[in-house]
Design a protein around this motif. Structure first.
Motif, PDB file in Angstrom:
ATOM      1  N   TYR A 118      34.295  41.462  27.157  1.00 12.64           N
ATOM      2  CA  TYR A 118      33.604  42.278  28.150  1.00 12.64           C
ATOM      3  C   TYR A 118      32.718  43.380  27.579  1.00 12.64           C
ATOM      4  N   LEU A 157      41.534  47.653  33.389  1.00 11.58           N
ATOM      5  CA  LEU A 157      42.236  46.496  32.826  1.00 11.58           C
ATOM      6  C   LEU A 157      43.676  46.873  32.463  1.00 11.58           C
ATOM      7  N   LEU A 197      44.055  45.222  36.664  1.00 15.17           N
ATOM      8  CA  LEU A 197      42.990  44.507  37.368  1.00 15.17           C
ATOM      9  C   LEU A 197      42.364  43.466  36.451  1.00 15.17           C
ATOM     10  N   ASN A 198      41.723  42.447  37.045  1.00 15.07           N
ATOM     11  CA  ASN A 198      40.990  41.502  36.214  1.00 15.07           C
ATOM     12  C   ASN A 198      39.602  42.063  35.921  1.00 15.07           C
ATOM     13  N   VAL A 199      38.946  41.519  34.935  1.00 14.45           N
ATOM     14  CA  VAL A 199      37.694  42.077  34.443  1.00 14.45           C
ATOM     15  C   VAL A 199      36.574  42.010  35.479  1.00 14.45           C
ATOM     16  N   TYR A 200      36.557  40.973  36.314  1.00 14.23           N
ATOM     17  CA  TYR A 200      35.511  40.857  37.329  1.00 14.23           C
ATOM     18  C   TYR A 200      35.634  41.978  38.364  1.00 14.23           C
ATOM     19  N   TRP A 234      32.244  34.362  31.946  1.00 18.09           N
ATOM     20  CA  TRP A 234      32.621  32.972  32.211  1.00 18.09           C
ATOM     21  C   TRP A 234      32.479  32.121  30.952  1.00 18.09           C
TER      22      TRP A 234
END
Length: 121
Positions: free
Chosen positions: A34, A88, A92-95, A29
């Motif tokens: 990552y 990724l 998909l998103n990192v979360y 955030w």
């Protein structure tokens, strides 16, 4: 049937995971890449996790085994970053990507710690 040791590992790991994932998500955030976020969340959790996992799951946490514990975390870190990178690339998103690899990595960590760190047969 799940063994009591694996059950304890998953319960202790659940708490460790919530804290670790919270740290990871906070770093993401804040704009951190990552691999660094995963690495810092891992480093911050190692000392606490060594004590909680060693004592509550495997019956002891002698400091002479901390090096092996850190080595297992190194392997799990590399698997984590590689898995997230692959997810990724799949869109998909990192979360979500990191959330999806938590349970498989927990099982790998349990097996490695049981075999190489705390030497339970």
């Amino acid at each position: 049937m799940i063994s009591s040791q694996l059950f304890r590992f998953l319960m202790v790991g659940g708490l460790n995971t919530v804290v670790g994932y919270g740290i990871f998500a906070g770093f993401i955030w804040a704009g951190m890449p990552y691999p660094i976020a995963i690495g810092l969340a891992t480093v911050l959790g190692i000392a606490f996790n060594f004590q909680s996992t060693g004592r509550l799951v495997f019956g002891g946490a002698p400091l002479s085994r901390i090096g092996r514990f850190v080595a297992v975390y190194g392997v799990v870190y590399l698997l984590n970053v590689g898995s997230v990178a692959a997810l990724l690339r799949a869109g998909l998103n990192v979360y979500l990507a990191n959330a999806l690899v938590i349970l498989p990595l927990a099982l790998i960590a349990f097996l490695l710690q049981r075999r190489f760190v705390f030497e339970v047969s």
